[in-house]
Write an enzyme that holds these catalytic residues in place. Structure first.
Site, PDB file in Angstrom:
ATOM      1  N   HIS A 188      58.419 -94.642 -10.244  1.00 29.90           N
ATOM      2  CA  HIS A 188      57.592 -94.865 -11.418  1.00 29.90           C
ATOM      3  C   HIS A 188      57.101 -96.306 -11.536  1.00 29.90           C
ATOM      4  CE1 HIS A 188      61.705 -93.203 -12.465  1.00 29.90           C
ATOM      5  NE2 HIS A 188      61.973 -94.445 -12.159  1.00 29.90           N
ATOM      6  N   SER A 235      64.819-102.525 -10.230  1.00 38.16           N
ATOM      7  CA  SER A 235      63.635-102.471 -11.097  1.00 38.16           C
ATOM      8  C   SER A 235      63.066-103.863 -11.363  1.00 38.16           C
ATOM      9  CB  SER A 235      64.000-101.809 -12.423  1.00 38.16           C
ATOM     10  OG  SER A 235      64.412-100.476 -12.212  1.00 38.16           O
ATOM     11  N   GLY A 289       4.518 -68.220  -8.165  1.00 43.70           N
ATOM     12  CA  GLY A 289       3.322 -67.580  -7.637  1.00 43.70           C
ATOM     13  C   GLY A 289       3.608 -66.121  -7.324  1.00 43.70           C
ATOM     14  N   GLN A 324       3.647 -89.236   1.697  1.00 43.76           N
ATOM     15  CA  GLN A 324       2.592 -88.634   0.881  1.00 43.76           C
ATOM     16  C   GLN A 324       2.474 -89.492  -0.378  1.00 43.76           C
ATOM     17  OE1 GLN A 324       3.396 -84.787  -0.850  1.00 43.76           O
ATOM     18  NE2 GLN A 324       1.246 -84.336  -1.245  1.00 43.76           N
ATOM     19  N   LYS A 350      14.060 -86.727  -7.369  1.00 42.28           N
ATOM     20  CA  LYS A 350      14.678 -85.431  -7.660  1.00 42.28           C
ATOM     21  C   LYS A 350      15.588 -84.953  -6.550  1.00 42.28           C
ATOM     22  CE  LYS A 350      12.140 -81.612  -7.667  1.00 42.28           C
ATOM     23  NZ  LYS A 350      11.308 -80.467  -8.099  1.00 42.28           N
ATOM     24  N   GLY A 392       7.995 -84.733  -4.436  1.00 44.47           N
ATOM     25  CA  GLY A 392       7.813 -84.621  -5.882  1.00 44.47           C
ATOM     26  C   GLY A 392       8.585 -85.668  -6.670  1.00 44.47           C
ATOM     27  N   ASN A 425      64.665 -97.041  -1.666  1.00 40.98           N
ATOM     28  CA  ASN A 425      64.480 -96.756  -3.090  1.00 40.98           C
ATOM     29  C   ASN A 425      63.734 -97.923  -3.730  1.00 40.98           C
ATOM     30  OD1 ASN A 425      65.399 -95.064  -5.623  1.00 40.98           O
ATOM     31  ND2 ASN A 425      65.715 -97.222  -6.130  1.00 40.98           N
ATOM     32  N   ASN A 467       6.456 -65.603  -4.632  1.00 37.29           N
ATOM     33  CA  ASN A 467       6.405 -66.441  -3.440  1.00 37.29           C
ATOM     34  C   ASN A 467       7.462 -67.531  -3.550  1.00 37.29           C
ATOM     35  OD1 ASN A 467       5.427 -67.958  -1.158  1.00 37.29           O
ATOM     36  ND2 ASN A 467       4.397 -69.304  -2.626  1.00 37.29           N
ATOM     37  N   ALA A 493       9.438 -82.960   0.191  1.00 36.99           N
ATOM     38  CA  ALA A 493      10.365 -83.631  -0.731  1.00 36.99           C
ATOM     39  C   ALA A 493       9.707 -84.811  -1.430  1.00 36.99           C
ATOM     40  CB  ALA A 493      11.592 -84.103   0.034  1.00 36.99           C
TER      41      ALA A 493
END
Length: 455
Positions: A363, A405, A140, A76, A25, A14, A377, A169, A12
Site C-alpha cells: 500500500h 514503513s 441518394g 482537394q 472529421k 470533408g 516486503n 446508394n 476524406a
C-alpha cells in the site's frame, strides 16, 4: 472481376461541420483509432497496389496522425463534391486498372463485403454497394428500369415519388479507371448543391449499355456514415458490441458487453473474466484464468495465467507473470515487470521497475527505476527518490529484504540480500546484506506536556 491491378481511393476531404469541432472529421476516434484508420486498415487487407487518400481540411494534422501509412496524398483544396474529389485523383490512375472508391467517414465496411463487390464487377461495367433500409432519409436513391440500375438521384434532387424508394446508394463502388476518367470529365454541376456528383456516372454508364451490378452488405451498420457526434457515439457502441460478441463466443466471460471497451487488440487465454467498465487499449494479452475487475484500464501489457487485477487499476506497457495480484487503485507505468506471485496493493505506483518472485508492495508506495529481488516486503509509504532534478537514478534491492514503513531510498543506492530497513528510515548509503539500516531520530518524550487550549 478479371484479375487486374487495383487501387483504392479513400475520400476524406470533408470539413465535418456538423461535428462542431476543429478536428478534421475523419480523425475523430472510433474504438481508439481515427475513423479513417479503420478504412485504411480494411483497404490494406485487400489485394490492392496503391491507396490514394483525397484530403482537404486539416491536411497537416492528417499527415501527422497517419504518417506510418503508405498513402498517395491528393489535395482537394475546394470541396466541390465527390465527383470533383475523384477528378483530382485522375492523374494518379494507371490505364485499365480497377478502382475501388471508399469513404473516410464510413469506418465499419468489412473486407468480405468489399471482396464480394470486387468479384461482382462486370467487364466494362460497375459494381455498386447498395442497401435497402427502413429510413432512407438523407441518402441518394437507386433508380431502376426493368430491375436494372439506371441511375442514382441524390436526396436533395429527388422527387417526392423517388424519396419513397428504400434502396440507397452507399457511394462505394468498383469501376475501371479508363471508364472512370472518361465519365468524370463529363460531369456537370447543374444541381441544387452546385457540386460534381460522382453518382451521375451511373446514368452515363447505363446510357452506354454498361452493366451495373448492385451488391448488398452483410450488415447494414457497415455502410453507416458519421456526420455528427451522435452518429459517432452510436457507431462506437455498435462496434464495441460486435467486438464483445466475438470475445464472448470465443470463451471470454464479459459480465456486461454494454460496458466494455476494446480500443485495440485483445488476445485471451481460457476462462478469462472481465468485469464492467474495463477499457483495453493497444495490444493486450491475458493468460488463462485471468480476472479483470471493474473499472480497470489496460494498455499494451501482458498478464500471466491466474493473475487478478482488482478494481480501478491502470496498467500500461508492463509485463506480469503468473499468479500476480494487483490493486485495487494501483498503477503500473511503462517498463514495469512483475515476476510470479507478486502482490501490488492499493495506491501503489510502479514505474520502470522489476519485482522478483513473491515480493509484495501492499500500500501507498512509489517504486520508480528500481530493481527489487524475490521475497521482498515493501512497507507502506515507501518511496524510491529516483530524480535529482536533472537525472533519474536506480535503486537496487536484493532478495528477501524487509523494508519498514515510511522508508525513502535516495537513489542511487543498493540494499543487499536479507537486509532490514527500519521504519521511517531515509536510506542515503548502501546497506550490506544481512544488516539493519536505520536513520531514525532518537525519540524524545516530554513529561508534563499539556495541549494548548482554545482561547
Amino acid at each position: 472481376m478479371s484479375k487486374k491491378v487495383m487501387s483504392v481511393v479513400i475520400l476524406a476531404a470533408g470539413k465535418g461541420t456538423r461535428m462542431c469541432s476543429n478536428l478534421p472529421k475523419v480523425l475523430h476516434l472510433l474504438a481508439g483509432k481515427p475513423m479513417v484508420q479503420h478504412v485504411i486498415n480494411t483497404a490494406n487487407q485487400l489485394d490492392c497496389t496503391r491507396i490514394h487518400l483525397v484530403y482537404g481540411h486539416g491536411g497537416a494534422l492528417l499527415k501527422e496522425k497517419l504518417n506510418n501509412e503508405k498513402l498517395n496524398w491528393i489535395l482537394q483544396e475546394e470541396q466541390w463534391g465527390t465527383g470533383h474529389a475523384l477528378q483530382k485523383a485522375i492523374p494518379y490512375f494507371s490505364e485499365d486498372e480497377n478502382i475501388l472508391v471508399l469513404y473516410g467517414d464510413v469506418p465499419l465496411i468489412e473486407v468480405d463485403t468489399l471482396n464480394r463487390l470486387l468479384l461482382a464487377k462486370p467487364h466494362g461495367g460497375i459494381s455498386l454497394l447498395t442497401a435497402r433500409v427502413d429510413n432512407p432519409r438523407g441518402y441518394g436513391r437507386i433508380i431502376r428500369k426493368n430491375d436494372d440500375i439506371s441511375g442514382i438521384v441524390e436526396c436533395k434532387e429527388a422527387t417526392e415519388i423517388q424519396k419513397k424508394i428504400n434502396e440507397i446508394n452507399t457511394g462505394i463502388m468498383a469501376i475501371n479507371s479508363s471508364d472512370l476518367k472518361k465519365w468524370l470529365k463529363q460531369l456537370k454541376n447543374d444541381n441544387h448543391q452546385n457540386e460534381f456528383y460522382l453518382t451521375d456516372i451511373i446514368k452515363m454508364a447505363y446510357q452506354e449499355n454498361r452493366k451495373i451490378i448492385g451488391i448488398q452488405p452483410a450488415h447494414l451498420n457497415e455502410i453507416e456514415g458519421i456526420n455528427d457526434g451522435l452518429q459517432l457515439a452510436r457507431l462506437e457502441r455498435l462496434f464495441q458490441k460486435q467486438q464483445a460478441e466475438k470475445l464472448l463466443l470465443s470463451g471470454v466471460r464479459i459480465l456486461d458487453p454494454a460496458r466494455f471497451d476494446l480500443r485495440g487488440q485483445l488476445i485471451c487465454g481460457s476462462d478469462v473474466v472481465i468485469d464492467t467498465n474495463v477499457i483495453i487499449e493497444g495490444e493486450v494479452t491475458l493468460g488463462d484464468r485471468v480476472q479483470i475487475r471493474t473499472g480497470c484500464l489496460l494498455k499494451n501489457c501482458r498478464i500471466g495465467d491466474d493473475s487478478q487485477i482488482n478494481a480501478y487499476t491502470v496498467i500500461e506497457g508492463s509485463f506480469l507473470d503468473k499468479n500476480c495480484v494487483v490493486g485495487p487503485f494501483a498503477r503500473l507505468r511503462p517498463g514495469s515487470e512483475l515476476s510470479e506471485k507478486v502482490h501490488v496493493g492499493n495506491f501503489v505506483e510502479i514505474k520502470k521497475s522489476s519485482l522478483g518472485q513473491g515480493s509484495k508492495a501492499g500500500h501507498l508506495s512509489y517504486l520508480g527505476d528500481a530493481e527489487i529481488g524475490s521475497g521482498v516486503n515493501i512497507g507502506a509509504g515507501t518511496i524510491t527518490c529516483n530524480y535529482d532534478g536533472v537525472n533519474k537514478h536506480k535503486t537496487q534491492i536484493g532478495d528477501y529484504v524487509f523494508v519498514g514503513s515510511h522508508t525513502q531510498f535516495i537513489a542511487p543506492v543498493t540494499v543487499g540480500d536479507h537486509a532490514t530497513i527500519g521504519a521511517g528510515t531515509t536510506v542515503t548509503l548502501n546497506v550490506p546484506e544481512n544488516e539493519l539500516g536505520l536513520s531514525r531520530v532518537k525519540q524524545k518524550n516530554i513529561q508534563g506536556w499539556k495541549r494548548p487550549k482554545k482561547t
